[in-house]
Design an enzyme around this catalytic site. Structure first.
Site, PDB file in Angstrom:
ATOM      1  N   SER A 244       0.862  -1.181   0.000  1.00 55.93           N
ATOM      2  CA  SER A 244       0.000   0.000   0.000  1.00 55.93           C
ATOM      3  C   SER A 244       0.895   1.227   0.000  1.00 55.93           C
ATOM      4  O   SER A 244       1.996   1.203  -0.577  1.00 55.93           O
ATOM      5  CB  SER A 244      -0.935  -0.043   1.211  1.00 55.93           C
ATOM      6  OG  SER A 244      -1.740   1.112   1.240  1.00 55.93           O
TER       7      SER A 244
ATOM      8  N   TYR B 102      -5.328   7.889  -6.495  1.00 59.85           N
ATOM      9  CA  TYR B 102      -4.237   6.970  -6.140  1.00 59.85           C
ATOM     10  C   TYR B 102      -4.354   6.563  -4.668  1.00 59.85           C
ATOM     11  O   TYR B 102      -4.317   5.374  -4.329  1.00 59.85           O
ATOM     12  CB  TYR B 102      -2.872   7.627  -6.409  1.00 59.85           C
ATOM     13  CG  TYR B 102      -1.718   6.751  -5.975  1.00 59.85           C
ATOM     14  CD1 TYR B 102      -1.504   5.508  -6.569  1.00 59.85           C
ATOM     15  CD2 TYR B 102      -0.847   7.155  -4.957  1.00 59.85           C
ATOM     16  CE1 TYR B 102      -0.460   4.696  -6.167  1.00 59.85           C
ATOM     17  CE2 TYR B 102       0.207   6.342  -4.554  1.00 59.85           C
ATOM     18  CZ  TYR B 102       0.392   5.114  -5.158  1.00 59.85           C
ATOM     19  OH  TYR B 102       1.425   4.305  -4.752  1.00 59.85           O
TER      20      TYR B 102
ATOM     21  N   LYS C 128      -4.889   2.852  -2.804  1.00 55.48           N
ATOM     22  CA  LYS C 128      -3.970   2.335  -1.773  1.00 55.48           C
ATOM     23  C   LYS C 128      -4.708   2.072  -0.459  1.00 55.48           C
ATOM     24  O   LYS C 128      -4.362   1.152   0.285  1.00 55.48           O
ATOM     25  CB  LYS C 128      -2.811   3.308  -1.573  1.00 55.48           C
ATOM     26  CG  LYS C 128      -1.905   3.433  -2.792  1.00 55.48           C
ATOM     27  CD  LYS C 128      -0.993   2.225  -2.971  1.00 55.48           C
ATOM     28  CE  LYS C 128      -1.327   1.327  -4.075  1.00 55.48           C
ATOM     29  NZ  LYS C 128      -0.463   0.141  -4.165  1.00 55.48           N
TER      30      LYS C 128
END
Ligand SMILES: *[C@@H]1O[C@H](CO)[C@@H](O)[C@H](O)[C@H]1NC(C)=O
Length: 313
Positions: free
Chosen positions: A166, A196, A200
């Protein structure tokens, strides 16, 4: 600020790759591993005698990396064609893998695209970052779960590991916006960095839900922030500045691989099932943020993803 510094300018590691145990007999998949921290992860695994599948899009790039790593380690990784931005490719990739192997000891969900042009979508029309980083890895993992679970029965500690790369960027996402996973007004309002961060955050939520659903079947699922690493991740960087930062500020890839190698191989890490590790090779209980640790959020995302892949099973 202290929190930012601790995550992005962490203290020196107390764990090193010299502590990786012998991995002879272990079958391992690393996604997105022809470059960056994935490639370095493969290098260390080969040095410790594992059988490693490099699951990447481009055969040409994979072959170059395999050659380079063979020169460095004397061992040869194996190419596995995988395009995470296409659910059909994920399915055929797993079929291909299962023709060759009956066991899988460690899965590194390492691949990632970042801050891609906003007009890019996956083959099935999802936001490219969510579709590749989160949904693609979800489907890959679910298809490999029966093999992982049966392998766990044969290992000395009855466990196998799934490690999710992550990022600290999950802090850019206060909560998942399900209506931004496909094109539409909700997605249009979000920046590339938020999208983004959301992908994650999705990695952590998925990891946590995997741990809670499958820990009694030998699955150990750990997510992590690899550190602020110089890699190809920002190759689509929106500005010259991000691209320059990539080269000027961030740590080298060797360090970026450290935390995930720790999660995947250190004996004590089986205690971190459903946890998030910080650089370098540390557990910091306040990470990730509270929303991401919420079991309702993890379950919601799982159920959403379960529905999306139904037609590809
Ligand atoms: C991966 O899939 C995407 C989405 O369908 C496609 O645009 C891309 O060309 C594919 N890449 C490779 C290397 O096959």
């Amino acid at each position: 600020m202290g929190h930012y510094m601790s995550q992005n300018y962490p203290p020196k590691s107390r764990w090193s790759v010299d502590q990786i145990p012998d991995l002879v007999g272990q079958v391992i998949i690393v996604t997105g591993s022809n470059t960056g921290i994935g490639k370095h992860t493969v290098e260390e695994l080969l040095k410790h005698n594992a059988k490693v599948y490099m699951a990447v899009r481009s055969q040409e790039k994979a072959e170059l990396a395999i050659k380079e790593l063979k020169a460095k380690t004397g061992k040869e990784a194996i190419f596995l064609k995988l395009n995470l931005s296409d659910l059909a490719s994920v399915k055929s990739s797993v079929e291909e893998f299962l023709k060759k192997e009956t066991q899988l000891h460690i899965l590194f969900n390492n691949a990632g695209v970042a801050v891609t042009p906003k007009d890019m979508f996956t083959a099935q029309g999802y936001d490219l970052q969510f579709g590749t980083n989160t949904l693609g890895h979800y489907f890959l993992t679910v298809l490999l779960l029966p093999t992982l679970i049966s392998t766990a029965e044969t290992t000395p500690d009855h466990k196998v590991r799934i490690v999710h790369t992550s990022s600290f960027s999950h802090h850019f996402c206060p909560r998942m916006k399900f209506d931004s996973f496909r094109d539409g007004p909700a997605r249009t309002k979000m920046s590339g960095m938020q999208l983004y961060g959301q992908s994650k955050a999705g990695n952590i939520l998925f990891s946590n839900e995997l741990a809670s659903r499958y820990s009694d079947q030998g699955i150990v699922s750990i997510s992590l922030h690899p550190g602020s690493i110089r890699s190809e991740l920002l190759r689509h960087g929106p500005t010259l500045l991000t691209r320059l930062m990539n080269w000027a500020l961030f740590y080298p890839v060797e360090l970026g691989a450290l935390t995930q190698l720790y999660a995947a191989t250190a004996p004590e890490c089986t205690e971190f099932n459903g946890k998030y590790l910080s650089p370098w090779a540390r557990y910091v209980p306040t990470e990730p943020n509270q929303y991401i640790r919420d079991p309702v959020a993890t379950k919601e995302l799982w159920e959403y993803m379960e529905e999306q892949v139904e037609d590809f099973q």
